[in-house]
Design an enzyme around this catalytic site. Structure first.
Site, PDB file in Angstrom:
ATOM      1  N   ASN A  13       0.911  -1.164   0.000  1.00  0.00           N
ATOM      2  CA  ASN A  13       0.000   0.000   0.000  1.00  0.00           C
ATOM      3  C   ASN A  13       0.940   1.201   0.000  1.00  0.00           C
ATOM      4  OD1 ASN A  13      -2.546   1.002   2.471  1.00  0.00           O
ATOM      5  ND2 ASN A  13      -2.378   1.522   0.318  1.00  0.00           N
ATOM      6  N   ASN A  66      -7.200  10.084   0.250  1.00  0.00           N
ATOM      7  CA  ASN A  66      -7.208   9.002  -0.738  1.00  0.00           C
ATOM      8  C   ASN A  66      -6.765   9.529  -2.098  1.00  0.00           C
ATOM      9  OD1 ASN A  66      -8.098   6.661   0.653  1.00  0.00           O
ATOM     10  ND2 ASN A  66     -10.234   7.359   0.560  1.00  0.00           N
ATOM     11  N   CYS A  75      -5.849   5.206   8.527  1.00  0.00           N
ATOM     12  CA  CYS A  75      -5.107   4.430   7.517  1.00  0.00           C
ATOM     13  C   CYS A  75      -4.062   3.599   8.258  1.00  0.00           C
ATOM     14  CB  CYS A  75      -4.450   5.366   6.504  1.00  0.00           C
ATOM     15  SG  CYS A  75      -3.512   4.497   5.227  1.00  0.00           S
ATOM     16  N   ASN A  77      -1.832   1.043   7.215  1.00  0.00           N
ATOM     17  CA  ASN A  77      -0.496   0.957   6.606  1.00  0.00           C
ATOM     18  C   ASN A  77       0.177   2.322   6.617  1.00  0.00           C
ATOM     19  OD1 ASN A  77      -0.611  -1.834   5.887  1.00  0.00           O
ATOM     20  ND2 ASN A  77      -1.976  -1.318   4.196  1.00  0.00           N
ATOM     21  N   HIS A 169     -16.101  -0.329   6.710  1.00  0.00           N
ATOM     22  CA  HIS A 169     -15.674  -1.585   6.080  1.00  0.00           C
ATOM     23  C   HIS A 169     -16.842  -2.542   5.923  1.00  0.00           C
ATOM     24  CE1 HIS A 169     -11.319  -0.901   6.062  1.00  0.00           C
ATOM     25  NE2 HIS A 169     -11.563  -0.151   7.119  1.00  0.00           N
ATOM     26  N   GLU A 218     -10.497  -0.643  -2.004  1.00  0.00           N
ATOM     27  CA  GLU A 218     -10.549   0.490  -1.079  1.00  0.00           C
ATOM     28  C   GLU A 218     -11.416   1.646  -1.594  1.00  0.00           C
ATOM     29  OE1 GLU A 218      -7.306   2.195   0.957  1.00  0.00           O
ATOM     30  OE2 GLU A 218      -6.070   0.371   0.892  1.00  0.00           O
ATOM     31  N   CYS A 227      -4.485  -3.361   2.815  1.00  0.00           N
ATOM     32  CA  CYS A 227      -5.249  -2.319   3.508  1.00  0.00           C
ATOM     33  C   CYS A 227      -5.193  -2.647   4.998  1.00  0.00           C
ATOM     34  CB  CYS A 227      -6.701  -2.311   3.012  1.00  0.00           C
ATOM     35  SG  CYS A 227      -7.771  -1.119   3.846  1.00  0.00           S
ATOM     36  N   GLY A 230      -8.461  -2.447   6.722  1.00  0.00           N
ATOM     37  CA  GLY A 230      -9.236  -3.550   6.151  1.00  0.00           C
ATOM     38  C   GLY A 230      -8.849  -4.882   6.771  1.00  0.00           C
TER      39      GLY A 230
HETATM   40  N1  API Z   1      -9.290   3.852   1.592  1.00  0.00           N
HETATM   41  C1  API Z   1      -9.512   4.007   3.044  1.00  0.00           C
HETATM   42  C2  API Z   1      -8.374   4.842   3.674  1.00  0.00           C
HETATM   43  C3  API Z   1      -7.024   4.146   3.624  1.00  0.00           C
HETATM   44  C4  API Z   1      -7.041   2.828   4.339  1.00  0.00           C
HETATM   45  C5  API Z   1      -5.908   1.844   4.005  1.00  0.00           C
HETATM   46  N2  API Z   1      -4.943   2.268   3.043  1.00  0.00           N
HETATM   47  C6  API Z   1      -5.269   1.326   5.283  1.00  0.00           C
HETATM   48  O1  API Z   1      -4.092   0.923   5.264  1.00  0.00           O
HETATM   49  O2  API Z   1      -5.997   1.269   6.308  1.00  0.00           O
HETATM   50  C7  API Z   1     -10.842   4.720   3.273  1.00  0.00           C
HETATM   51  O3  API Z   1     -11.300   5.432   2.372  1.00  0.00           O
HETATM   52  O4  API Z   1     -11.402   4.541   4.358  1.00  0.00           O
END
Ligand code: API
Length: 291
Positions: A13, A66, A75, A77, A169, A218, A227, A230
């Site tokens: 990521n 994003n 986030c 990562n 999520h 994502e 993620c 995630g």
């Molecule tokens: N796309 C996610 C944010 C980044 C999450 C992901 N890159 C991680 O490592 O948690 C969102 O819109 O909630």
């Protein structure tokens, strides 16, 4: 505007990291999109802006956008890359480091082996805080959790577990992530009407009670190689669905993350995520004036 950046990645990521500890760049959503663009800009899944502590009790703030330019709450990562960044840049020698993100405050520890452990905070199951609109449906109980049936196009229905790690999520169980309908169901779930703020769609393959495989489409990006939030959401859902133990290795396309969650009666224990954080290169780029 000439902008200095650091390109980083955590389990594939990838991020553009901006040092705003000595002043803000004042970038627009369009300029964040430019930086994230893999053809006209630097290229990244998210842009991380590192800023001074906004209040006592934390050491820094970092803000997450994003690739589509939208600011987000959390986030995982990125958090690991944030702490690698501030240590590499000599901005702190604290360990753990406490940081404010839009969702709240988290604590990050750099381990001897170079991996980073993040206290990601407690999962959120209140549907109004995800947010998720049940649309008058009743969920199907499973373990001590539940799954909702999302109608998709063509008569497909996606059974999803719904929760938040500060960001939303939806977690689906699949037999094999390599053949999961990530590219077809992912976009439909991300923008499903029952998720008013959109959602990150996780496709979870349970290998055994301590090993899973995961792909995530994502919100605001599309499929990423990993993620962090995630992975946390998928393991928490898997534990509550009765499928996983309290410490799980998550195999993503970009690397391995380890998630630990000791559930309790209130389901409000913190989730711990451990994984890699790597600085790839630094550079400078002319960012056009884009409103
Ligand atoms: N796309 C996610 C944010 C980044 C999450 C992901 N890159 C991680 O490592 O948690 C969102 O819109 O909630």
């Amino acid at each position: 505007m000439r902008v200095h950046f650091t390109k980083m990645q955590g389990a594939g990521n990838d991020f553009v990291v901006l040092d705003e500890t000595r002043g803000r760049l004042g970038l627009s959503a369009a300029q964040y999109r430019f930086l994230a663009d893999r053809h006209f800009g630097v290229g990244a899944d998210q842009i991380l802006s590192v800023r001074p502590a906004p209040s006592d009790g934390v050491d820094f703030e970092y803000v997450i956008h994003n690739a589509d330019g939208g600011e987000v709450e959390h986030c995982g990562n990125g958090a690991r890359c944030f702490v690698r960044f501030v240590r590499d840049k000599g901005l702190t020698d604290l360990n753990p480091v406490r940081v404010k993100v839009k969702h709240g405050e988290i604590s990050l520890s750099l381990n001897e082996d170079g991996r980073v452990t993040v206290d990601m905070g407690a999962p959120i199951f209140d549907l109004t805080r995800v947010p998720f609109d049940a649309a008058g449906q009743a969920p199907t109980p499973m373990g001590n959790f539940e799954r909702w049936t999302l109608p998709l196009t063509g008569g497909d229905v996606a059974p999803v577990a719904v929760l938040s790690m500060g960001n939303p999520h939806a977690v689906l169980l699949v037999d094999n992530v390599d053949t999961a309908p990530v590219s077809t169901w992912g976009p439909q779930i991300e923008r499903h009407v029952q998720f008013p703020a959109r959602v990150n769609a996780g496709f979870l393959q349970v290998v055994d009670r301590t090993n899973v495989r995961l792909r995530v489409y994502e919100r605001g990006v599309g499929e990423t190689l990993a993620c962090g939030t995630g992975a946390c959401a998928a393991v928490v859902a898997g534990i509550r669905l009765g499928l996983l133990d309290e410490r799980v290795d998550v195999e993503t396309r970009g690397g391995r993350l380890t998630i630990a969650w000791r559930d309790n009666a209130a389901h409000d224990a913190p989730v711990f995520m451990t994984g890699p954080a790597t600085s790839v290169f630094e550079g400078d780029i002319d960012v056009p004036e884009l409103a």
